[in-house]
Design an enzyme around this catalytic site. Structure first.
Site, mmCIF file in Angstrom:
data_model
loop_
_atom_site.group_PDB
_atom_site.id
_atom_site.type_symbol
_atom_site.label_atom_id
_atom_site.label_comp_id
_atom_site.label_asym_id
_atom_site.label_seq_id
_atom_site.Cartn_x
_atom_site.Cartn_y
_atom_site.Cartn_z
ATOM 1 N N TYR A 1 0.932 -1.082 0.038
ATOM 2 C CA TYR A 1 -0.086 0.171 0.144
ATOM 3 C C TYR A 1 0.953 1.240 -0.143
ATOM 4 O O TYR A 1 1.880 1.441 0.938
ATOM 5 C CB TYR A 1 -0.913 0.220 1.111
ATOM 6 C CG TYR A 1 -1.865 -1.012 1.137
ATOM 7 C CD1 TYR A 1 -3.137 -0.704 0.678
ATOM 8 C CD2 TYR A 1 -1.659 -2.253 1.765
ATOM 9 C CE1 TYR A 1 -4.310 -1.857 0.578
ATOM 10 C CE2 TYR A 1 -2.753 -3.096 1.810
ATOM 11 C CZ TYR A 1 -3.782 -3.021 1.153
ATOM 12 O OH TYR A 1 -4.883 -4.085 1.421
ATOM 13 N N TYR B 1 -6.521 -5.841 9.824
ATOM 14 C CA TYR B 1 -6.285 -6.345 8.596
ATOM 15 C C TYR B 1 -6.560 -7.746 8.343
ATOM 16 O O TYR B 1 -7.504 -8.030 7.502
ATOM 17 C CB TYR B 1 -4.842 -5.990 8.206
ATOM 18 C CG TYR B 1 -4.687 -6.083 6.718
ATOM 19 C CD1 TYR B 1 -5.151 -4.939 5.776
ATOM 20 C CD2 TYR B 1 -4.272 -7.167 5.931
ATOM 21 C CE1 TYR B 1 -5.051 -5.047 4.443
ATOM 22 C CE2 TYR B 1 -4.162 -7.286 4.679
ATOM 23 C CZ TYR B 1 -4.471 -6.369 3.987
ATOM 24 O OH TYR B 1 -4.315 -6.206 2.396
ATOM 25 N N LYS C 1 -11.928 -5.219 2.853
ATOM 26 C CA LYS C 1 -13.104 -5.781 3.636
ATOM 27 C C LYS C 1 -14.370 -6.110 2.945
ATOM 28 O O LYS C 1 -15.082 -6.759 3.893
ATOM 29 C CB LYS C 1 -13.333 -4.807 4.773
ATOM 30 C CG LYS C 1 -12.112 -4.518 5.733
ATOM 31 C CD LYS C 1 -11.881 -5.686 6.770
ATOM 32 C CE LYS C 1 -10.814 -5.760 7.279
ATOM 33 N NZ LYS C 1 -9.683 -6.992 6.925
HETATM 34 P P1 RFL Z 1 -21.904 -8.513 -5.866
HETATM 35 O O1 RFL Z 1 -20.749 -9.224 -5.890
HETATM 36 O O2 RFL Z 1 -22.292 -7.040 -6.304
HETATM 37 O O3 RFL Z 1 -23.275 -9.623 -6.169
HETATM 38 C C1 RFL Z 1 -24.429 -8.985 -6.257
HETATM 39 C C2 RFL Z 1 -25.468 -9.836 -7.380
HETATM 40 O O4 RFL Z 1 -26.550 -9.566 -7.389
HETATM 41 C C3 RFL Z 1 -26.869 -9.474 -8.728
HETATM 42 N N1 RFL Z 1 -28.233 -8.488 -8.580
HETATM 43 C C4 RFL Z 1 -29.543 -8.831 -9.003
HETATM 44 N N2 RFL Z 1 -30.027 -10.227 -9.233
HETATM 45 C C5 RFL Z 1 -31.197 -10.083 -9.585
HETATM 46 N N3 RFL Z 1 -32.110 -9.187 -9.379
HETATM 47 C C6 RFL Z 1 -31.753 -7.765 -9.084
HETATM 48 N N4 RFL Z 1 -32.633 -6.897 -9.068
HETATM 49 C C7 RFL Z 1 -30.357 -7.816 -8.960
HETATM 50 N N5 RFL Z 1 -29.536 -6.634 -8.888
HETATM 51 C C8 RFL Z 1 -28.251 -7.154 -8.410
HETATM 52 C C9 RFL Z 1 -25.780 -8.737 -9.309
HETATM 53 O O5 RFL Z 1 -25.732 -8.988 -10.989
HETATM 54 C C10 RFL Z 1 -24.776 -9.593 -8.615
HETATM 55 O O6 RFL Z 1 -24.349 -10.733 -9.412
HETATM 56 O O7 RFL Z 1 -22.466 -8.338 -4.061
HETATM 57 P P2 RFL Z 1 -21.868 -9.432 -2.728
HETATM 58 O O8 RFL Z 1 -22.098 -10.893 -3.209
HETATM 59 O O9 RFL Z 1 -22.455 -8.872 -1.486
HETATM 60 O O10 RFL Z 1 -20.251 -9.393 -2.706
HETATM 61 C C11 RFL Z 1 -19.670 -8.271 -2.237
HETATM 62 C C12 RFL Z 1 -18.292 -8.150 -3.156
HETATM 63 O O11 RFL Z 1 -18.443 -8.242 -4.466
HETATM 64 C C13 RFL Z 1 -17.557 -6.745 -2.734
HETATM 65 O O12 RFL Z 1 -17.880 -6.268 -1.296
HETATM 66 C C14 RFL Z 1 -15.910 -6.847 -3.010
HETATM 67 O O13 RFL Z 1 -15.819 -6.944 -4.191
HETATM 68 C C15 RFL Z 1 -15.372 -5.745 -2.527
HETATM 69 N N6 RFL Z 1 -13.989 -5.500 -2.789
HETATM 70 C C16 RFL Z 1 -12.998 -6.264 -2.071
HETATM 71 N N7 RFL Z 1 -13.450 -6.775 -1.039
HETATM 72 C C17 RFL Z 1 -12.633 -7.555 0.004
HETATM 73 O O14 RFL Z 1 -13.129 -8.116 0.759
HETATM 74 N N8 RFL Z 1 -11.307 -7.741 -0.517
HETATM 75 C C18 RFL Z 1 -10.567 -7.008 -1.433
HETATM 76 O O15 RFL Z 1 -9.432 -7.054 -1.896
HETATM 77 C C19 RFL Z 1 -11.404 -6.295 -2.005
HETATM 78 N N9 RFL Z 1 -11.206 -5.486 -3.142
HETATM 79 C C20 RFL Z 1 -13.484 -4.844 -3.929
HETATM 80 C C21 RFL Z 1 -12.078 -4.852 -4.115
HETATM 81 C C22 RFL Z 1 -14.352 -4.066 -4.743
HETATM 82 C C23 RFL Z 1 -13.750 -3.417 -5.697
HETATM 83 N N10 RFL Z 1 -14.754 -2.568 -6.743
HETATM 84 C C24 RFL Z 1 -14.758 -2.624 -8.054
HETATM 85 C C25 RFL Z 1 -16.126 -2.296 -5.903
HETATM 86 C C26 RFL Z 1 -11.710 -4.103 -5.411
HETATM 87 C C27 RFL Z 1 -12.444 -3.231 -6.042
HETATM 88 C C28 RFL Z 1 -12.026 -2.677 -7.250
HETATM 89 C C1 PHB Z 2 -6.791 -6.552 -4.945
HETATM 90 O O1 PHB Z 2 -6.066 -7.495 -4.993
HETATM 91 O O2 PHB Z 2 -7.906 -6.313 -5.820
HETATM 92 C C2 PHB Z 2 -6.992 -5.721 -3.663
HETATM 93 C C3 PHB Z 2 -6.103 -5.984 -2.505
HETATM 94 C C4 PHB Z 2 -6.044 -5.312 -1.627
HETATM 95 C C5 PHB Z 2 -7.017 -4.346 -1.404
HETATM 96 C C6 PHB Z 2 -7.887 -3.968 -2.447
HETATM 97 C C7 PHB Z 2 -7.934 -4.595 -3.376
HETATM 98 O O3 PHB Z 2 -7.060 -3.453 -0.169
#
Ligand code: RFL
Ligand code: PHB
Length: 390
Positions: free
Chosen positions: A201, A385, A297
């Site tokens: 980071y 973390y 998270k």
């Molecule tokens: P999701 O993954 O958004 O899935 C929701 C699903 O619901 C569908 N949906 C519907 N289906 C039917 N009818 C409707 N009306 C609907 N509306 C929506 C969608 O199509 C989808 O398939 O939510 P969920 O399951 O709660 O999961 C959450 C995670 O995806 C999210 O918190 C993480 O990706 C966040 N995040 C990270 N989390 C970590 O714990 N560690 C990480 O390293 C981390 N890095 C990240 C991240 C999120 C990022 N972005 C782009 C937001 C890095 C990034 C860049």
């Molecule tokens: C990732 O690998 O996408 C990633 C890792 C650490 C973070 C966020 C995203 O805090």
């Protein structure tokens, strides 16, 4: 059509819930708006807490993360041109995190669901929850051009931040929100990670940077960028150049560059909806809360919501007690707010804000110096973390 638990959304939260309920003998159907390929195409989280890995084992899908996940015993902070390890393993008495892509975790859960013959209706449109304040909730939706109804005992809203579940109860929730004045530009590339054993980071005068990975052959990098920027503004060359300028010279020298296979800009937001239960409708994961990705998270919080929900529903159906469902919202929110606080704090510490110059910047420098030189401060970072105890 009838099931015990109707799940909206086949993201990690919905799929994991479905698997845990199935293990407990509770039948469930998932309705997903998009196709399976679309869900698998979203490049998001990469870091799993031990609690999340344990849950994958509990759900019977832990074999691949065990084999292919990369265990991290440390993270690194870069600032003022040098790198400082935070040994999370030693500082927490043996806790670690695992690098394993959300895409892989989702694929494992989808495969297990298909192998168990559980129903997922992809491309289910116009899903609407009804009757959840009474004893007989239903979902109506359109699938294959036909309007259908699914009767159930409970509805799990696992449909992410833009889903229908929270919208349905929007008059009954209190929202807490903070929007950050920048985004993260993320690049995925098939090149070896610069730092395979620790996520890096970075705080620099040019803005935040993050060096992460998906495997020993696939890297994930991010740089803070203005919200107005478009992906087209960022050629691969510009991205690599900028990343190198935000880390220390030794690390910059070692970064292997290559063509990007995915590039996207994500806005950063903190958001909590309270409560998380409305009669027989539950919100879980991003449907209820969002954290900026700085603390990794989001997915982990979704997994713990689902753990609490699966155990509450199992108590209801198997042990015939509703104590778990009555406590669901309160139990989740206690953990959610701790992760919100941590992600907000780390975001503030590591990014450049318009007012960071001057006073704000000196405070960041002082705090970073304190963080890496005080065992107490490093321990507080490490404990959060790796994930606070359940
Ligand atoms: P999701 O993954 O958004 O899935 C929701 C699903 O619901 C569908 N949906 C519907 N289906 C039917 N009818 C409707 N009306 C609907 N509306 C929506 C969608 O199509 C989808 O398939 O939510 P969920 O399951 O709660 O999961 C959450 C995670 O995806 C999210 O918190 C993480 O990706 C966040 N995040 C990270 N989390 C970590 O714990 N560690 C990480 O390293 C981390 N890095 C990240 C991240 C999120 C990022 N972005 C782009 C937001 C890095 C990034 C860049
Ligand atoms: C990732 O690998 O996408 C990633 C890792 C650490 C973070 C966020 C995203 O805090």
């Amino acid at each position: 059509m009838r099931t015990q638990v109707a799940i909206i959304g086949a993201g990690p939260a919905g799929l994991l819930l479905g698997q845990l309920l199935h293990k407990a003998g509770i039948d469930n159907i998932i309705l997903e708006r998009h196709t399976g390929e679309y869900v698998l195409g979203r490049i998001r989280a990469g870091i799993l807490e031990q609690v999340t890995v344990d849950l994958l084992h509990e759900a019977g899908v832990g074999h691949r993360v065990e084999r292919e996940g990369i265990v991290h015993h440390a993270i690194e902070l870069v600032f003022a041109g040098s790198r400082h390890p935070i040994d999370i393993d030693t500082l927490t008495g043996g806790k670690v995190v695992t690098a394993y892509g959300q895409t892989e975790l989702t694929r494992d859960l989808m495969d297990a669901r298909a192998a168990a013959g559980l129903a997922t209706l992809y491309e289910a449109l116009d899903v609407r929850p009804h009757g959840f304040d009474g004893d007989r909730p239903t979902l109506t939706f359109t699938h294959g051009g036909r309007t259908q109804e699914l009767a159930c005992d409970f509805i799990a809203g696992c449909d992410g931040f833009h889903g229908v579940s929270r919208q349905t109860v929007k008059d009954r929730i209190t929202e807490f929100e903070r929007i950050y004045p920048f985004g993260w530009l993320g690049v995925l590339a098939d090149v070896p990670p610069v730092s395979p054993h620790a996520i890096v980071y970075g705080n620099s005068e040019r803005g935040f940077s993050l060096c992460s990975m998906r495997s020993l052959a696939r890297s994930r990098y991010y740089v803070q960028c203005p919200l107005e920027d478009k992906v087209e503004d960022w050629s691969d060359e510009r991205f690599w150049e900028e990343l190198k300028r935000r880390v220390d010279p030794e690390l910059a020298e070692r970064i292997t560059t290559g063509p990007s296979i995915e590039k996207s800009i994500a806005p950063l937001r903190s958001f909590v909806a309270e409560p998380m239960r409305f009669g027989r409708l539950f919100l879980a994961g991003d449907a209820a809360h969002i954290v900026p990705p700085t603390g990794a998270k989001g997915l982990n919080l979704a997994a713990t919501d689902v753990k609490y929900l699966a155990s509450a529903l199992t108590d209801y159906f198997v042990a015939k007690t509703s104590e778990g469902i009555d406590r669901y919202s309160q139990r989740c929110l206690k953990r959610v707010w701790k992760a919100e606080r941590f992600s907000w704090w780390l975001t503030n510490l590591m990014h450049r804000f318009d007012d960071t110059q001057g006073f704000g910047q000196r405070v960041q420098e002082a705090e970073l110096d304190y963080l890496v030189n005080s065992r107490a401060a490093s321990t507080a970072l490490a404990e959060n973390y790796v994930g606070l105890p359940l």
